[in-house]
Design an enzyme around this catalytic site. Structure first.
Site, PDB file in Angstrom:
ATOM      1  N   ASP A  12      46.842  37.265  57.468  1.00  0.00           N
ATOM      2  CA  ASP A  12      47.818  38.285  56.583  1.00  0.00           C
ATOM      3  C   ASP A  12      47.901  37.745  55.312  1.00  0.00           C
ATOM      4  OD1 ASP A  12      47.572  39.908  58.667  1.00  0.00           O
ATOM      5  OD2 ASP A  12      49.493  38.708  59.810  1.00  0.00           O
ATOM      6  N   LYS A  34      41.380  37.699  62.338  1.00  0.00           N
ATOM      7  CA  LYS A  34      41.888  39.315  62.304  1.00  0.00           C
ATOM      8  C   LYS A  34      42.175  39.624  60.795  1.00  0.00           C
ATOM      9  CE  LYS A  34      46.027  40.745  63.448  1.00  0.00           C
ATOM     10  NZ  LYS A  34      46.559  41.788  62.353  1.00  0.00           N
ATOM     11  N   THR A 125      54.286  47.671  69.626  1.00  0.00           N
ATOM     12  CA  THR A 125      55.483  46.986  70.328  1.00  0.00           C
ATOM     13  C   THR A 125      56.694  47.229  69.552  1.00  0.00           C
ATOM     14  OG1 THR A 125      54.885  45.041  69.078  1.00  0.00           O
ATOM     15  CG2 THR A 125      54.112  45.272  71.372  1.00  0.00           C
TER      16      THR A 125
HETATM   17  O1  C5P Z   1      52.235  35.567  61.850  1.00  0.00           O
HETATM   18  P1  C5P Z   1      52.291  36.244  63.427  1.00  0.00           P
HETATM   19  O2  C5P Z   1      51.700  35.253  64.564  1.00  0.00           O
HETATM   20  O3  C5P Z   1      53.548  37.005  63.803  1.00  0.00           O
HETATM   21  O4  C5P Z   1      51.205  37.324  63.308  1.00  0.00           O
HETATM   22  C1  C5P Z   1      50.995  38.135  64.156  1.00  0.00           C
HETATM   23  C2  C5P Z   1      50.040  39.226  63.922  1.00  0.00           C
HETATM   24  O5  C5P Z   1      49.601  40.097  64.702  1.00  0.00           O
HETATM   25  C3  C5P Z   1      50.171  40.205  62.633  1.00  0.00           C
HETATM   26  O6  C5P Z   1      48.993  40.214  62.096  1.00  0.00           O
HETATM   27  C4  C5P Z   1      50.829  41.241  63.457  1.00  0.00           C
HETATM   28  O7  C5P Z   1      50.790  42.396  62.325  1.00  0.00           O
HETATM   29  C5  C5P Z   1      50.036  41.541  64.296  1.00  0.00           C
HETATM   30  N1  C5P Z   1      50.869  42.081  65.275  1.00  0.00           N
HETATM   31  C6  C5P Z   1      52.139  41.847  66.051  1.00  0.00           C
HETATM   32  N2  C5P Z   1      52.721  42.641  66.743  1.00  0.00           N
HETATM   33  C7  C5P Z   1      52.029  43.598  67.407  1.00  0.00           C
HETATM   34  C8  C5P Z   1      50.901  44.184  66.708  1.00  0.00           C
HETATM   35  C9  C5P Z   1      50.358  43.397  66.042  1.00  0.00           C
HETATM   36  O8  C5P Z   1      52.600  40.761  65.482  1.00  0.00           O
HETATM   37  N3  C5P Z   1      52.643  44.349  68.411  1.00  0.00           N
END
Ligand code: C5P
Length: 238
Positions: A12, A34, A125
């Protein structure tokens, strides 16, 4: 599967420089990277090939949701880019998912490459049961819809779903052992939760049946990202 292969690092970030620096640092400590809308739309599709060239694999997280023909064409593009995984909204319907899977397989066989895994996004979510009822006019609890949609995605040939850790065990039970479950919202005991609300440790996610876990800040923002990844691998191997 090795423990490290279960980790998908969320890139990100806005720039190719930052992204590729993370890939160079971590390619041997995680299973995939990702690339979401932020990075993909900032630097373009070439980022997928660049990450592949550095020895990484890429989960392209663009959540396609369109008519069957358009989503299927996007799936062919993902195959040509040599994505390891990409995703579509299950809300796009059976016809769309079936077309996506068929076109992805056809493009892969035409090129003589492995097809990317196609994952379904169930209910985001961030959506609550109240929003589902009042805004989307769906009179079901989120968890119920998530499991029904995961089953539908499986029937359409998708390889798996992206789901919250809270839903993993139910999906595993409904879809069996071979259906991939990728889960975000992961926080090791030593990491800050940040804006994530319903969190699980890597170990808990694995025990609940997750195959892959998307992890961003706990690794990216660690003082030593390689060390952070190593600690997570160790926890998964315990
Ligand atoms: O930094 P962090 O571990 O929170 O990143 C989680 C990643 O997973 C981010 O790219 C976020 O957009 C993605 N994501 C999420 N929850 C979801 C779907 C995708 O945190 N329900």
């Amino acid at each position: 599967m090795q423990a490290k292969d279960r980790i998908i690092l969320a890139l990100d970030v806005d720039t190719e420089k930052e992204a590729l620096a993370l890939v160079e640092t971590l390619y041997d400590r995680v299973g995939a990277f990702k690339v979401g809308m932020q990075l993909f739309n900032s630097v373009g599709p070439g980022i997928v090939q660049k990450i592949n060239q550095l020895g990484g694999r890429v989960f392209v997280d663009l959540k396609f949701h369109d008519i069957p023909n358009t989503a299927a064409a996007a799936g062919r593009v993902m195959t040509r880019l040599d994505a390891f995984m990409y995703n579509v909204h299950i809300a796009g319907g059976r016809e769309m998912m079936t077309a996506v899977v068929k076109n992805t397989a056809e493009e892969a066989s035409r090129l003589g490459v492995n097809p990317p895994a196609v994952l379904g996004v169930t209910v985001l979510t961030s959506i609550s049961s109240t929003q589902l009822r009042e805004e989307m006019k769906v009179d079901k609890r989120v968890e119920e819809l998530v499991v029904e949609w995961a089953v539908m995605a499986q029937e359409c040939g998708l390889s798996g779903v992206v789901a919250s850790p809270q839903e993993t065990a139910l999906i595993r039970e409904a879809c069996g052992p071979d259906f991939l479950i990728v889960t975000p919202g992961i926080r090791p005991g030593w990491a800050a939760a940040g804006d994530q609300k319903r969190i699980t440790t890597p170990r808990e996610a694995l025990d609940q049946g997750a195959d892959y876990m998307v992890i961003g800040r706990p690794i990216r923002q660690a003082a030593d990202p390689r060390e952070a990844a190593a600690r997570i691998i160790e926890e998964l191997e315990e």
